[in-house]
Scaffold this active site. Structure first.
Site, short mmCIF file in Angstrom:
data_model
loop_
_atom_site.label_atom_id
_atom_site.label_comp_id
_atom_site.label_asym_id
_atom_site.label_seq_id
_atom_site.Cartn_x
_atom_site.Cartn_y
_atom_site.Cartn_z
N ARG A 1 4.24 -8.67 17.53
CA ARG A 1 5.07 -7.54 17.15
C ARG A 1 4.24 -6.27 17.24
O ARG A 1 3.09 -6.24 16.77
CB ARG A 1 5.58 -7.74 15.73
CG ARG A 1 6.34 -6.56 15.16
CD ARG A 1 6.96 -6.87 13.80
NE ARG A 1 7.79 -5.77 13.38
CZ ARG A 1 7.53 -5.01 12.31
NH1 ARG A 1 6.50 -5.27 11.54
NH2 ARG A 1 8.32 -4.00 12.02
N HIS B 1 4.83 -0.02 -0.12
CA HIS B 1 5.47 -0.98 0.78
C HIS B 1 4.47 -1.95 1.40
O HIS B 1 3.25 -1.74 1.33
CB HIS B 1 6.24 -0.25 1.88
CG HIS B 1 5.36 0.62 2.75
ND1 HIS B 1 4.82 1.81 2.32
CD2 HIS B 1 4.92 0.45 4.03
CE1 HIS B 1 4.09 2.35 3.29
NE2 HIS B 1 4.13 1.54 4.34
N ASP C 1 1.10 4.97 1.95
CA ASP C 1 0.57 5.68 3.12
C ASP C 1 -0.02 7.00 2.66
O ASP C 1 0.50 7.62 1.73
CB ASP C 1 1.68 5.96 4.14
CG ASP C 1 2.16 4.68 4.80
OD1 ASP C 1 1.43 3.67 4.75
OD2 ASP C 1 3.27 4.71 5.37
N HIS D 1 0.84 -1.20 0.00
CA HIS D 1 0.00 0.00 0.00
C HIS D 1 0.88 1.25 0.00
O HIS D 1 2.08 1.20 0.26
CB HIS D 1 -0.88 0.01 1.25
CG HIS D 1 -0.08 0.06 2.53
ND1 HIS D 1 0.56 -1.05 3.03
CD2 HIS D 1 0.22 1.08 3.37
CE1 HIS D 1 1.21 -0.71 4.14
NE2 HIS D 1 1.02 0.57 4.36
#
Ligand SMILES: *[C@@H]1O[C@H](CO)[C@@H](O)[C@H](O)[C@H]1NC(C)=O
Ligand SMILES: *[C@@H]1O[C@H](CO)[C@@H](O)[C@H](O)[C@H]1NC(C)=O
Ligand SMILES: *[C@@H]1O[C@H](CO)[C@@H](O)[C@H](O)[C@H]1NC(C)=O
Length: 677
Positions: free
Chosen positions: A668, A658, A608, A606
């Site tokens: 995480r 990314h 940002d 996607h």
């Protein structure tokens, strides 16, 4: 010059001056003394009150000024007609000067003064001395008979009451003098009559060679005690009394600094009082550790004991006396003793009651006041900022101290002098100071060295799991010490940033590990993780194109603080690496993402919606989780093994398409902000 103290050791029968009339005994004392001198034709006598008077010049200057006034008797003058205002009209008019007589100081030849005080034989001790002299003065015949004048322009006597605006300090090399700026005179005998004692105290920090511009504090050398060169076993036994009366940021560090004081534990008792349940666990951990550390004794009065602050402070005094302490060292929770020598330094300066001056960093809020209003609250003295800024250093007699102070045994043992924390409904420290002022007991505050700083405990969000996170703007230095990465400023200063894992992707140490764990705990404690669905009511439009399992900063009430962090710590980094770009540090979406194999474990490719993005690793790869990382598709470049507290910074919308790589084990957490969206 012959100095004679009258009445010392004799019982005072002259009434309670602060409450009204009295002082007749002084007339009788003077007459008794003058009996021995009234045949000496060359003797000039100066009579002066003592406990509220400071002399700023010597006999020669006094005599010269007296002779110039061409009177046989000279009285000091003031601006109100006291104690009998009905005498007002009987006073001669004065065109330029104070009109009314004050009897706290006068000068005359011995024979005339003797006649003056013998006019009616002995007076009742509790009658009023000022009324006695005033009645003589307003009677023209008597005035002329005795040759009396008033020192209306303060050539010799300065009475301060009602006249504070007329005087100021004049700093000359070698001496500091009081100047009456209305009459352009330099009075010698400075009298804190009536309620002007606080002003006198403040002036007396400088007068009579106490403090000069070129030599600084000359009176500071007086009475010092050797503390630094003596055997541990000879050091005073000190009761360290710690008071945590309100929710206090960075208390953990404050307590560590107390524990690290450079003073043998075998010469210290510890007393701790807290009324704050939030700090309960921290404080009981701390007292447990203290018990093992070898203090002579450890007493912890917890919030369960329901002891109010006023009584807890009094209790500390009692306990101190019970263990035969040599001094009480009182420390509030917002005090950070950055200088481990503070206790020794206060003992070394050796005043009966001595506060250490410290401030909230970068602000004027401090542990002392230079002046008080007539109703006993804060007022700023003319020298306050000079002292707070450290431009003037010394040991200052002040009307109020708080936060951190040492009281010596001699004070504690005396029932009249020991601190009294109750006065109406005042706060304990204000009450203590008010009570001391009422008894004319001097409190000192010292700024000869640096001792530490205060934290700002206003608006402390005790309902949060880790409230200190919220104090990023209010207690910046303390926040940075705990929460900023120790290498942050080093990285910011480097001429070129060497961490460039992918094209235009930068990597910086920003947050400490403590920040990361406190933030994760805060999010897990809050617990309302989004479902990772496209529909999302938290954002405008209600639709999230690339959803994650996350919690927004707005949800935990941390958005303003997070924006502040972006502006103060991220923007400078961004502007450094993306040369020529000025960041608004604007962000609607700042959030923590959770990746888990059993939940959402990766994020599809996607863009940002940002100009640039930061992505901070909050926990440890290989330990807390496996896998994870970011892959920038255009460059076929991945950043794995992200580092705890380090921020990846990359351009948002166009070039840096990314994806979030799969987390294969554990959980995480990352902190993400879409900046300048
Ligand atoms: C107090 O000590 C316990 C045991 O060492 C620890 O688990 C806890 O986190 C400590 N609490 C605080 C607030 O320091
Ligand atoms: C960063 O640079 C500033 C000014 O050049 C300097 O004052 C500061 O001490 C430096 N800080 C570090 C951590 O190197
Ligand atoms: C991307 O990088 C990986 C590992 O560095 C490599 O195996 C792969 O062939 C690369 N893909 C392309 C399309 O260059």
């Amino acid at each position: 010059v012959h100095l004679q103290v009258l009445g010392m050791g004799q019982e005072w029968e002259g009434g309670v001056m602060a409450e009204g009339l009295g002082g007749g005994q002084k007339i009788n004392l003077l007459r008794e003394e003058l009996k021995h001198h009234n045949h000496n034709p060359n003797l000039v006598v100066l009579f002066s009150d003592s406990y509220d008077v400071v002399f700023t010049g010597g006999a020669e200057e006094l005599l010269q000024k007296y002779q110039k006034l061409k009177a046989r008797v000279v009285f000091g003058a003031e601006t109100s007609c006291w104690p009998d205002p009905s005498l007002t009209d009987l006073y001669p008019r004065v065109s330029y000067g104070y009109r009314f007589l004050n009897s706290g100081g006068f000068m005359g030849d011995a024979a005339t003064l003797y006649d003056l005080v013998s006019l009616n034989g002995p007076v009742p001790p509790a009658s009023d001395d000022q009324l006695y002299y005033s009645k003589i003065f307003v009677d023209q015949k008597l005035r002329e008979k005795f040759g009396i004048k008033l020192d209306s322009q303060c050539k010799i006597f300065q009475n301060l009451n009602h006249n504070s605006a007329d005087v100021s300090l004049k700093f000359k090399s070698g001496d500091t003098r009081l100047v009456n700026t209305v009459f352009q005179t330099r009075p010698v005998v400075i009298h804190g009559n009536g309620p002007s004692k606080v002003l006198l105290t403040s002036l007396s920090n400088y007068l009579a060679k106490s403090w000069t511009m070129d030599e600084g504090c000359l009176s500071c050398a007086e009475g010092k005690k050797d503390i630094f060169n003596i055997d541990d076993s000879e050091l005073p036994v000190v009761m360290v009394a710690v008071f945590v009366e309100t929710g206090t940021p960075f208390l953990e560090e404050a307590l560590q600094k107390i524990a690290r004081l450079d003073y043998p534990k075998t010469r210290m008792h510890l007393f701790l009082h807290s009324q704050v349940p939030k700090h309960g666990a921290l404080l009981s951990n701390w007292t447990k550790a203290a018990t093992k550390a070898g203090y002579l004794s450890v007493t912890h009065v917890t919030h369960d004991d329901k002891l109010k602050e006023w009584h807890a402070r009094a209790r500390a005094v009692t306990e101190c006396l019970a263990v035969a302490c040599d001094a009480l060292f009182s420390v509030d929770g917002d005090v950070h003793l950055d200088n481990p020598d503070t206790l020794k330094l206060l003992l070394h300066h050796n005043r009966p009651i001595l506060g250490a001056i410290m401030t909230r960093l970068g602000r004027a809020w401090s542990t002392f006041w230079g002046a008080v209003t007539h109703d006993g609250f804060y007022a700023r003295s003319t020298d306050y900022m000079e002292i707070v800024n450290g431009n003037r250093r010394g040991i200052w007699a002040v009307p109020y101290i708080s936060g951190v102070y040492l009281i010596q045994k001699s004070v504690l043992e005396d029932e009249e002098l020991r601190p009294n924390y109750i006065h109406n409904l005042f706060d304990a420290d204000i009450a203590m100071a008010t009570n001391y002022r009422a008894k004319d007991v001097l409190m000192y505050a010292v700024n000869l060295e640096h001792y530490g700083h205060l934290v700002d405990n206003a608006l402390y969000p005790v309902d949060k799991l880790h409230p200190d996170l919220w104090h990023v703007a209010m207690n910046r230095e303390d926040w940075e010490a705990r929460y900023l990465h120790p290498d942050y400023y080093k990285a910011l200063n480097l001429s070129t940033l060497n961490e460039l894992p992918c094209p235009d992707v930068y990597w910086f140490p920003v947050f400490s590990e403590r920040f990361c764990t406190d933030l994760i705990e805060t999010m897990e404690d809050y617990g309302e993780w989004s479902g990772g669905k496209n529909t999302d009511e938290r954002i405008s439009g209600g639709y999230e194109n690339v959803p994650t399992v996350d919690i927004h900063m707005t949800q935990i009430g941390f958005q303003q603080e997070a924006l502040w962090i972006l502006k103060e710590y991220i923007k400078p980094l961004a502007e450094k690496v993306y040369l020529g770009y000025t960041s608004d540090a604007r962000a609607d979406l700042i959030f923590v993402v959770r990746y888990r194999p059993t939940e959402q474990s990766f994020l599809r490719p996607h863009h940002d919606s940002s100009t640039y993005t930061i992505n901070v690793g909050l926990n440890r790869p290989g330990i807390d989780y496996e896998g994870g990382g970011a892959r920038f598709i255009r460059y076929n470049c991945s950043v794995v093994d992200t580092r705890m507290g380090w921020a990846l910074m990359h351009p948002g919308r166009l070039t840096h398409y990314h994806e979030g790589l799969q987390t294969t084990k554990g959980t995480r957490y990352i902190l993400v902000a879409f900046i300048d969206n």
